[in-house]
Design a protein around this motif. Structure first.
Motif, PDB file in Angstrom:
ATOM      1  N   LEU A 377       0.801  -1.247   0.050  1.00 36.72           N
ATOM      2  CA  LEU A 377      -0.050  -0.064  -0.197  1.00 36.72           C
ATOM      3  C   LEU A 377       0.965   1.239  -0.025  1.00 36.72           C
ATOM      4  O   LEU A 377       0.340   2.269  -0.013  1.00 36.72           O
ATOM      5  CB  LEU A 377      -1.006   0.021   1.184  1.00 36.72           C
ATOM      6  N   SER A 378       2.359   1.105  -0.273  1.00 34.24           N
ATOM      7  CA  SER A 378       2.947   2.358   0.168  1.00 34.24           C
ATOM      8  C   SER A 378       3.815   2.488  -1.347  1.00 34.24           C
ATOM      9  O   SER A 378       4.304   3.623  -1.680  1.00 34.24           O
ATOM     10  CB  SER A 378       4.248   2.210   1.131  1.00 34.24           C
ATOM     11  N   LEU A 379       3.518   1.450  -2.427  1.00 39.73           N
ATOM     12  CA  LEU A 379       4.235   1.808  -3.624  1.00 39.73           C
ATOM     13  C   LEU A 379       3.666   2.617  -4.551  1.00 39.73           C
ATOM     14  O   LEU A 379       2.459   2.945  -4.464  1.00 39.73           O
ATOM     15  CB  LEU A 379       4.163   0.306  -4.416  1.00 39.73           C
ATOM     16  N   LEU A 500      14.007  -2.983   3.158  1.00 41.62           N
ATOM     17  CA  LEU A 500      13.793  -2.350   1.927  1.00 41.62           C
ATOM     18  C   LEU A 500      13.212  -1.122   2.311  1.00 41.62           C
ATOM     19  O   LEU A 500      12.306  -0.674   3.286  1.00 41.62           O
ATOM     20  CB  LEU A 500      12.434  -2.979   1.080  1.00 41.62           C
ATOM     21  N   ALA A 501      13.709   0.049   1.710  1.00 38.62           N
ATOM     22  CA  ALA A 501      13.359   1.300   2.143  1.00 38.62           C
ATOM     23  C   ALA A 501      13.346   2.337   0.878  1.00 38.62           C
ATOM     24  O   ALA A 501      13.948   2.164  -0.037  1.00 38.62           O
ATOM     25  CB  ALA A 501      14.368   2.008   3.189  1.00 38.62           C
ATOM     26  N   CYS A 513       9.517   5.254   4.016  1.00 36.40           N
ATOM     27  CA  CYS A 513       8.617   4.089   4.200  1.00 36.40           C
ATOM     28  C   CYS A 513       9.699   2.751   4.259  1.00 36.40           C
ATOM     29  O   CYS A 513      10.542   2.697   3.277  1.00 36.40           O
ATOM     30  CB  CYS A 513       7.911   3.599   2.687  1.00 36.40           C
ATOM     31  N   ALA A 514       9.716   2.103   5.298  1.00 36.96           N
ATOM     32  CA  ALA A 514      10.830   1.199   5.471  1.00 36.96           C
ATOM     33  C   ALA A 514      10.352  -0.088   6.210  1.00 36.96           C
ATOM     34  O   ALA A 514       9.744   0.035   7.161  1.00 36.96           O
ATOM     35  CB  ALA A 514      11.967   1.725   6.412  1.00 36.96           C
ATOM     36  N   PHE A 515      10.876  -1.186   5.769  1.00 37.91           N
ATOM     37  CA  PHE A 515      10.076  -2.432   5.948  1.00 37.91           C
ATOM     38  C   PHE A 515      11.368  -3.535   6.273  1.00 37.91           C
ATOM     39  O   PHE A 515      12.315  -3.582   5.064  1.00 37.91           O
ATOM     40  CB  PHE A 515       9.360  -2.985   4.913  1.00 37.91           C
ATOM     41  N   LEU A 559       8.183   0.908   9.482  1.00 40.43           N
ATOM     42  CA  LEU A 559       8.311   2.486   9.915  1.00 40.43           C
ATOM     43  C   LEU A 559       7.933   3.288   8.836  1.00 40.43           C
ATOM     44  O   LEU A 559       8.279   3.336   7.603  1.00 40.43           O
ATOM     45  CB  LEU A 559       9.789   2.643  10.374  1.00 40.43           C
ATOM     46  N   PHE A 560       6.940   4.403   9.112  1.00 43.15           N
ATOM     47  CA  PHE A 560       6.749   5.299   8.047  1.00 43.15           C
ATOM     48  C   PHE A 560       7.247   6.824   8.990  1.00 43.15           C
ATOM     49  O   PHE A 560       6.736   6.929  10.223  1.00 43.15           O
ATOM     50  CB  PHE A 560       5.188   5.478   7.964  1.00 43.15           C
TER      51      PHE A 560
END
Length: 568
Positions: A377-379, A500-501, A513-515, A559-560
C-alpha cells in the motif's frame, strides 16, 4: 464495416477523475465468496449481500473474476457467451442489482473479460470448426499438420503439452494456449476484434466501471507460426520458475506478447475512454515482467494499469522486491511511461501468507502479512488485494480427491494447482461452512472449507482490535490521508539484505517507508538525505524505532516517517 473497426480520433473522451491511480481494487472470486442458494457455489446475490465488507475495508473497487456463461472447464475463463451471466451465478438482473449496490456503497465495479480465447462451446467456435469455408472459418487459429501428422510448430500450452489440438471436422489443428477446450481467437482477423469490442461496449453500457483483461498479451500470435527457441530445463532451485512445467523451457516470443497487441489495446482504450471514470487493468504474463507492464501502459492510449507475476513469486526478500521496484522505476519513472497495479496474491497463485512465510511460526507469519500489506500500500501505483489477504489466510491444503483445478490435476503431485487459494471465504467461525453456505444446506461447497481458516473468520477478527483485518482497515484509512503515498514519486534508498526502504515525495512532503522483510531483527543507517523529522505513529506501523541516525527493526517491523526538508 463495423463502426468499431476504426475508432475515430475525433471521438470525444468522457471525463476521467483517475480514481484508479491511487485506487485499491479488491478481487472477488465469485465461486468462493458467498453461496446464497445452497448449491455449494458462490453467486451474484451472495456478492451483493457481502459488499459492505469491502466498503468497510476501505477499498475503492471490486474486481469480479468471470461471471459469463461458461461450461466451467476453467471456472469461467472459458466463455461461451460474452453478453450474459452464467445461471450458476444468477441473472443479468442480479448483476444489475450488484452494480447498483456497489455504487451506493461508493465502490466501482470491474469485471474480468477474457478476450484472447473462449470456450469450444461458444457458437463462434462451433461454426468455425464446421468447415474450412464458413463465415467464421478464420475466426480461430487453424493450421495444417506437418507431413508426418504432427502439430505445425513447437508451441506449448500453459497447462501442459502441445498448444495444438487436432480437430477431425476440419482435419486441422487449432491453437489453445490454455486448455484444449479454450481455443484461441484469431486477432489478425478484424471481424474478431470488432465482435470482442462489441462485447466490451455491452457491459460498459450496462454500467460497469472497467475491465480486468485476462492474459491480454496472449491475444496475438505470430502469423508465420514460427517455433519458439528453446532455453533448456530451468534451474529447479530458482523459486521464481515453475521447473515442473516444460512451458518454462521455451522463450515465448512467437506465441504471445506480439507487437500487434498494442494496436488492439489502443482500439479498446478508445472505446473505454468514451465512458466516464472508467479504467482497465491488464494481466501480462511474460518473462519480461515489469518491462512489459510499462510497454502496455505507456502513453495514455492503451491499458490504464498493468500487473505481472513478479511479486506473485515465492521470493519476498528485500533484495528481490527491491529489484522488481527498481526495474519498474527505471523504465516507467513517470505516469506517461507506464503504470503498475501491484498485487501480492490472486486466484492463480499460492496465498501470500504461505508463499512468503516458509519456516515461520504463526506469530511471525502474521507479522509478515502485515509488513507485506504496508509495503504493497506504499508503492507508487495502484493496488489489488485478493479476497482473504486482509484476513491473513494461509493456503488451504486440498486432498487430490477434492481437487477441481485441471491445471493442478495434470501437474500433481509436484504442483497442486490453484485450488488452495480458491476455497470458500470464512465469514463466521461457528457457522456451517464458516458462513459460506446458508444454514441447513446439504450440498457440500465446491471446494472444501479450510479448517485452518476458522480462527481467522471475519466475525472473529471483527471482535479483535489487534487482528489483521483491523490492521488492514486502519492502514487503508491512514493511506487515504497521505498525499505522498497517493500521488508522490518513489526513490529507493540504501541497499540492504533485510530492509527495503524508499522515499515517497509530493508537494514538498517527503515520506520515508521502511520495511524489515526478514524474520530477524535488523538495523538500517540513515544518511543526511533521510534525516527523520517525525515518526508517523498514526500509520499503525509497528516494530521499528529510531536510535540516533539508525533505524532499529524487530522481525518484520515497519516504519513510516516524515523526513526533514531538503537543504536549500
Amino acid at each position: 464495416m463495423s463502426s468499431l473497426s476504426n475508432p475515430s480520433t475525433s471521438v470525444t473522451k468522457a471525463p476521467n477523475n483517475e480514481w484508479w491511480r491511487s485506487g485499491v481494487i479488491y478481487q472477488i472470486y465469485p465461486r468462493s465468496w458467498q453461496d446464497s442458494n445452497g448449491d455449494g457455489i458462490g453467486d451474484l446475490p451472495g456478492i451483493t449481500r457481502r459488499l459492505a465488507h469491502v466498503a468497510k475495508l476501505g477499498a475503492d473497487a471490486i474486481w469480479l473474476s468471470p461471471i459469463f456463461k461458461s461450461p466451467m472447464k476453467d471456472f469461467g475463463y472459458d466463455v461461451s457467451d460474452y453478453n450474459d451471466v452464467d445461471p450458476m451465478f444468477g441473472t443479468l438482473a442480479d448483476f444489475k442489482a450488484l452494480v447498483d449496490r456497489a455504487h451506493e456503497l461508493g465502490l466501482k465495479v470491474i469485471i474480468d473479460q477474457v478476450l484472447s480465447h473462449c470456450s469450444d462451446q461458444h457458437p463462434w467456435f462451433k461454426e468455425s470448426r464446421s468447415s474450412r469455408d464458413n463465415p467464421k472459418a478464420d475466426w480461430f487459429v487453424w493450421a495444417d499438420a506437418k507431413d508426418d501428422g504432427t502439430p505445425p510448430n513447437n508451441w506449448l500450452s500453459v497447462f501442459g503439452g502441445s498448444s495444438w489440438q487436432w480437430d477431425t471436422r476440419r482435419r486441422q489443428y487449432y491453437l489453445h494456449n490454455f486448455l484444449a477446450s479454450q481455443p484461441d481467437l484469431n486477432f489478425h482477423n478484424p471481424e474478431v476484434q470488432d465482435a470482442l469490442l462489441a462485447s466490451v461496449k455491452f457491459w460498459l453500457e450496462f454500467g460497469v466501471d472497467g475491465y480486468r483483461l485476462d492474459a491480454i498479451n496472449f491475444c496475438f500470435h505470430d502469423a508465420e507460426l514460427r517455433s519458439n527457441p528453446g532455453i533448456g530445463e530451468p534451474d529447479a532451485s530458482n523459486p521464481t520458475v515453475a521447473s515442473t512445467n516444460p512451458y518454462a523451457w521455451q522463450r515465448h516470443i512467437y506465441d504471445r506478447s506480439r507487437p500487434d497487441a498494442l494496436g488492439f489495446l489502443q482500439r479498446v482504450r478508445s472505446l473505454v475512454d468514451q465512458y466516464p471514470d472508467t479504467t482497465m487493468v491488464g494481466e501480462i504474463g511474460d518473462e519480461s515482467g515489469m518491462l512489459m507492464v510499462a510497454q502496455y501502459t505507456a502513453d495514455f492510449d492503451k491499458l490504464h494499469m498493468g500487473y505481472c507475476f513478479d511479486l506473485l513469486a515465492p521470493d519476498g526478500s528485500a533484495t528481490y522486491v527491491r529489484g522488481v521496484i527498481a526495474k519498474f522505476e527505471r523504465v516507467a519513472p513517470t505516469a506517461d511511461k507506464g503504470w503498475a497495479c501491484w498485487a501480492l496474491s490472486n486466484h492463480d497463485c499460492a496465498r501470500l501468507a504461505s508463499r512468503w512465510s516458509t519456516g515461520l511460526d504463526a506469530a511471525a507469519q502474521t507479522a509478515m502479512v502485515r509488513a507485506a500489506a504496508a509495503l504493497q500500500l506504499s508503492l507508487r501505483g495502484s493496488v489489488c488485494i485478493y479476497q482473504g489477504d486482509e484476513l491473513g489466510l494461509p493456503e488451504a491444503d486440498i486432498a487430490f480427491e477434492d481437487m477441481q483445478d485441471p491445471y493442478g490435476i495434470t501437474m500433481w503431485p509436484d504442483f497442486k494447482g490453484r485450488d488452495g487459494c480458491r476455497t470458500p471465504f470464512p465469514w463466521e467461525a461457528a457457522a456451517q461452512d464458516l458462513g459460506f453456505s446458508p444454514a441447513g444446506t446439504t450440498v457440500k461447497p465446491w471446494l472444501p472449507v479450510s479448517p485452518d481458516h476458522q480462527a481467522l473468520a471475519v466475525d472473529v477478527q471483527e471482535a479483535d482490535p489487534a487482528s489483521t483485518l483491523q490492521a488492514y482497515r486502519r492502514l487503508l484509512a491512514w493511506r487515504k490521508t497521505q498525499p505522498a503515498l497517493l500521488q508522490g514519486t518513489l526513490t529507493l534508498v540504501g541497499e540492504d539484505a533485510q530492509v527495503l526502504a524508499f522515499v515517497r515525495e509530493h508537494a514538498g512532503e517527503r515520506l520515508l517507508c521502511a520495511f524489515n522483510l526478514s524474520a530477524q531483527p535488523a538495523t538500517f543507517a540513515l544518511d543526511a538525505t533521510t534525516a527523520v523529522a517525525e515518526i508517523l505513529s498514526d500509520s499503525g506501523a509497528r516494530g521499528a524505532s529510531l536510535q540516533g541516525a539508525t533505524l532499529a527493526f524487530e522481525p518484520f517491523g515497519v516504519l513510516f516517517a516524515r523526513l526533514a526538508s531538503k537543504a536549500g
